[in-house]
Design an enzyme around this catalytic site. Structure first.
Site: not given
Ligand code: FKS
Ligand code: ZN
Length: 343
Positions: A160, A196, A285
């Site tokens: 990100h 991802d 994920d």
């Molecule tokens: C809360 C929603 C917030 C944020 C998700 C971030 C995902 C991070 C990721 C990384 F690979 F960068 F770690 N969500 N209700 O998994 O993409």
């Molecule tokens: Zn992710």
């Protein structure tokens, strides 16, 4: 295959994040990396080596100098402002506000150099992020020196992070830094395949106008899922980069039938681009039991991902991204790697 990892990547210890109107326990935890490391040792995947220090030059190939300066100086600024604990941005220069000014106030700067409030900065976060980037670079160097495959156990993650903004648990874009390093070491056409669950908005932004680094991403439809504002199917690159960016947004609830079909299409794009080196942004994920995601891949499907990628027959650097079903993370991650080796 060899893996790269340092214990010092565990120094970033976010405690909480803003979610559904409350401060909830953070999910991007140090233990994630420990589960993956332990599984690598358990199955005897291969040696785990410490990252070398590459310094600032390879980071500057991807991120702006002012962003890196801000991050380098952040902790001292935070203390000088009389603050302690974790820093959270909360005010951003969105459309309609000025994007061409750099405020002096710490909260103005935090907003200038981020895009969400999901990435708390603690005293050691930046140190851990730089070592995570070194981990990606060390594994990339193995590929540049002729290894057919290598695994960078990166944490904190990277996909990100934009040229000059942190967010989504990411500070430095490890996969992008590694891809640019591989170009600088002589690779001509690099593809980054991002599996991802979340769209890799940072990686896409970094290479959007580049014809030499292709970005392919399989993820949950941003109309329904973070990061909401990028990752749609009509984003195909611009200028020299037109035709070197493809997104496969998929509905919540997607299982292997739909996901595997998209992977097949993406792999065909990787081949037709004339890719000579592949970087995989390896998020775990899409797993059915992931606590923050809504895809339905099973542990065996991760083995299939590795096997399908292997069929491309390319030097391949795996860079870890997300995945939060902590007890299954080691198995799912290493399944991709053994699926690659066994195919
Ligand atoms: C809360 C929603 C917030 C944020 C998700 C971030 C995902 C991070 C990721 C990384 F690979 F960068 F770690 N969500 N209700 O998994 O993409
Ligand atoms: Zn992710």
């Amino acid at each position: 295959m060899k893996s790269v990892f340092s214990q010092r990547q565990l120094l970033h210890t976010p405690s909480k994040e803003l979610s559904d109107g409350e401060m909830r326990p953070a999910v991007e935890l140090p233990a994630r990396a420990e589960y993956v490391r332990d599984r690598i040792l358990e199955v005897g995947l291969g040696e785990i080596v410490e990252p070398s220090t590459f310094g600032r030059a390879p980071l500057e190939r991807v991120h702006t100098t002012d962003y890196l300066d801000f991050m380098d100086g952040f902790h001292a600024m935070h203390e000088a402002a009389g603050r302690s604990g974790e820093a959270f941005p909360f005010c951003w220069p969105t459309k309609g506000l000025r994007c061409d000014v750099t405020p002096r106030h710490i909260d103005g700067l935090l907003g200038r150099y981020s895009f969400d409030a999901g990435t708390p900065i603690g005293p050691m976060s930046w140190e851990a992020a730089k070592i995570s980037a070194d981990t990606a670079l060390t594994a990339a160097r193995m590929i540049a020196e002729g290894a057919p495959v290598a695994f960078a156990l990166c944490r904190p993650p990277g996909h990100h992070a934009m040229t000059d903004r942190f967010g989504g648990y990411c500070f430095l874009n490890n996969a992008a830094i590694a891809a640019q390093y591989l170009r600088d070491q002589g690779a001509e056409r690099v593809t980054i395949l991002d599996v991802d669950y979340h769209h890799g908005n940072g990686t896409q932004q970094i290479f959007y106008e580049r014809g030499d680094v292709q970005f392919l991403s399989l993820h949950a439809d941003p109309a329904e899922e973070y990061p909401y504002f990028l990752g749609y199917a009509d984003e195909i690159g611009e200028g020299e980069g037109e035709g070197a960016n493809y997104n496969w947004p998929m509905p919540l609830g997607t299982d292997w039938a739909g996901w595997g079909a998209s992977l097949d299409e993406a792999c065909k794009r990787a081949a037709s681009f004339g890719t000579d080196t592949l970087v995989v942004s390896l998020g775990l994920d899409p797993f059915e039991r992931d606590p923050i995601s809504k895809f339905k891949l099973k542990s065996d499907d991760f083995t299939r991902i590795g096997a399908r990628i292997r069929k491309l027959g390319l030097p391949t650097l795996f860079v870890m991204e997300g995945g939060y079903a902590i007890d299954a993370l080691g198995v799912n991650c290493v399944n991709v790697l053994t699926g690659f080796e066994g195919a």
